[in-house]
Design an enzyme around this catalytic site. Structure first.
Site, short mmCIF file in Angstrom:
data_model
loop_
_atom_site.label_atom_id
_atom_site.label_comp_id
_atom_site.label_asym_id
_atom_site.label_seq_id
_atom_site.Cartn_x
_atom_site.Cartn_y
_atom_site.Cartn_z
N TYR A 138 0.84 -1.20 0.00
CA TYR A 138 0.00 0.00 0.00
C TYR A 138 0.88 1.26 0.00
CZ TYR A 138 -3.02 3.61 2.04
OH TYR A 138 -3.68 4.79 2.30
N1 LIG Z 1 -8.56 7.71 5.81
C1 LIG Z 1 -7.25 7.90 6.08
O1 LIG Z 1 -6.85 8.15 7.22
C2 LIG Z 1 -6.26 7.79 4.98
C3 LIG Z 1 -4.89 7.87 5.30
C4 LIG Z 1 -3.97 7.88 4.27
C5 LIG Z 1 -4.40 7.80 2.96
N2 LIG Z 1 -5.73 7.68 2.69
C6 LIG Z 1 -6.14 7.59 1.30
O2 LIG Z 1 -7.30 8.39 1.10
C7 LIG Z 1 -8.14 7.79 0.10
C8 LIG Z 1 -9.53 7.53 0.64
O3 LIG Z 1 -9.40 6.70 1.77
P1 LIG Z 1 -10.64 6.32 2.69
O4 LIG Z 1 -10.06 6.03 4.01
O5 LIG Z 1 -11.72 7.32 2.54
O6 LIG Z 1 -11.08 4.93 1.99
P2 LIG Z 1 -12.46 4.11 2.07
O7 LIG Z 1 -12.06 2.70 1.93
O8 LIG Z 1 -13.27 4.52 3.24
O9 LIG Z 1 -13.21 4.57 0.72
C9 LIG Z 1 -12.69 4.24 -0.52
C10 LIG Z 1 -13.69 4.51 -1.62
O10 LIG Z 1 -13.10 4.13 -2.87
C11 LIG Z 1 -13.98 3.32 -3.62
N3 LIG Z 1 -13.22 2.42 -4.47
C12 LIG Z 1 -12.39 1.41 -4.07
N4 LIG Z 1 -11.89 0.77 -5.14
C13 LIG Z 1 -12.41 1.38 -6.23
C14 LIG Z 1 -12.28 1.15 -7.62
N5 LIG Z 1 -11.54 0.14 -8.10
N6 LIG Z 1 -12.93 1.97 -8.48
C15 LIG Z 1 -13.70 2.97 -8.00
N7 LIG Z 1 -13.89 3.22 -6.69
C16 LIG Z 1 -13.25 2.42 -5.82
C17 LIG Z 1 -14.81 2.60 -2.56
O11 LIG Z 1 -16.04 2.12 -3.09
C18 LIG Z 1 -14.98 3.69 -1.50
O12 LIG Z 1 -16.10 4.51 -1.79
C19 LIG Z 1 -7.40 6.54 -0.35
O13 LIG Z 1 -6.58 6.85 -1.44
C20 LIG Z 1 -6.57 6.20 0.86
O14 LIG Z 1 -5.45 5.40 0.53
C21 LIG Z 1 -6.67 7.67 3.66
#
Ligand SMILES: NC(=O)c1ccc[n+]([C@@H]2O[C@H](COP(=O)([O-])OP(=O)(O)OC[C@H]3O[C@@H](n4cnc5c(N)ncnc54)[C@H](O)[C@@H]3O)[C@@H](O)[C@H]2O)c1
Length: 254
Positions: A157
């Protein structure tokens, strides 16, 4: 912030929940018309309906970022509906739901992280490029402290996220003269994805906030959304190729 994105059209991948949803809501409040591009139809449609309730125009497009044809179709549908694309937020990403040691990574896990994150971002940037060039637009790619800091248990990741940062910096250099700015946000926020991770590995919460100056996990809309609005607005027109952690100070880039 009100009105900062007036007249602009934003495509946000993975906006059916979490960080993407927070960014979409904040961008809509700032005047943008948003395309919710997610492979989860139910939650994606729900977010589009919420944006309409806020008084904004919104479009849900079913999109799987692991499929080039699906991305091309999302871009075509967005153009057909709104006539332009000004902002692309590459937010969709999947990763293992529990911390996984380097030695336990399978090819499937590595592919999952790179297909959804790195390759999905790459493909979407290619598909949107001519339209962003036409609008002098902005790309915001979502990376992670897991990559910046190389967190244990998140090797594939974190590596996919660092690949996104490398891609973003190359594109920022290549596309600057086309009037396209490309920046990166590394968020830390209370999304459903993080909630699932913390349910399965509660010890992660301490690791996420231990030593973090602000001592809390952020809110997707209130803490991450405004940072994305800034990077999509005229206020950041002289900023490109930059990584902006919105994580309460967890990662400090030297
Ligand atoms: N939440 C955090 O603290 C955090 C920390 C670091 C990075 N991030 C990054 O922020 C972004 C969002 O994270 P999150 O925590 O909201 O994730 P989450 O898992 O809560 O939501 C992810 C969303 O992406 C969609 N998705 C997944 N695969 C997909 C695909 N192949 N095509 C289209 N849509 C798809 C899912 O349906 C979902 O709506 C990501 O890139 C994650 O790596 C989040």
């Amino acid at each position: 912030m009100k009105g900062k994105l007036e007249g602009k059209v934003a495509i946000i991948t993975g906006a059916g929940q979490g960080v993407g949803k927070g960014i979409a809501r904040c961008m809509a409040k700032a005047g943008a018309r948003c395309v919710i591009a997610d492979f989860n139809e139910k939650s994606g449609r729900q977010v589009a309906a919420e944006l309409e309730e806020l008084g904004s125009e919104a479009l849900f497009v079913h999109c799987d970022v692991t499929q080039r044809a699906s991305i091309d179709s999302a871009v075509t549908q967005s153009l057909k509906f709104f006539g332009r694309i000004d902002i692309l937020v590459n937010n969709a990403q999947r990763a293992p739901l529990t911390p996984t040691a380097v030695m336990d990574h399978t090819d499937e896990i590595i592919d999952l992280c790179f297909e959804t994150g790195f390759r999905g971002t790459f493909r979407f940037m290619q598909a949107a490029y001519p339209h962003l060039k036409a609008s002098q637009g902005n790309v915001i790619n979502i990376a992670s402290g897991a990559g910046l800091d190389g967190l244990a248990g998140q090797a594939a990741y974190g590596a996919a996220k660092e690949a996104i940062r490398a891609l973003s910096k190359s594109a920022a250099r290549e596309w600057g003269r086309d009037g396209i700015n490309v920046n990166i946000i590394c968020p830390l926020a209370n999304s459903p994805g993080v909630a699932t991770l913390l349910e399965r590995a509660p010890e992660m919460e301490k690791r996420m906030t231990a030593g973090q100056p602000l001592g809390r996990i952020g809110d997707c809309e209130e803490d991450i959304g405004p940072v994305a609005v800034f990077l999509a607005s005229e206020d950041s027109r002289y900023v490109t190729g930059h990584t902006l952690p919105a994580d309460g100070g967890s990662s400090m880039i030297r």
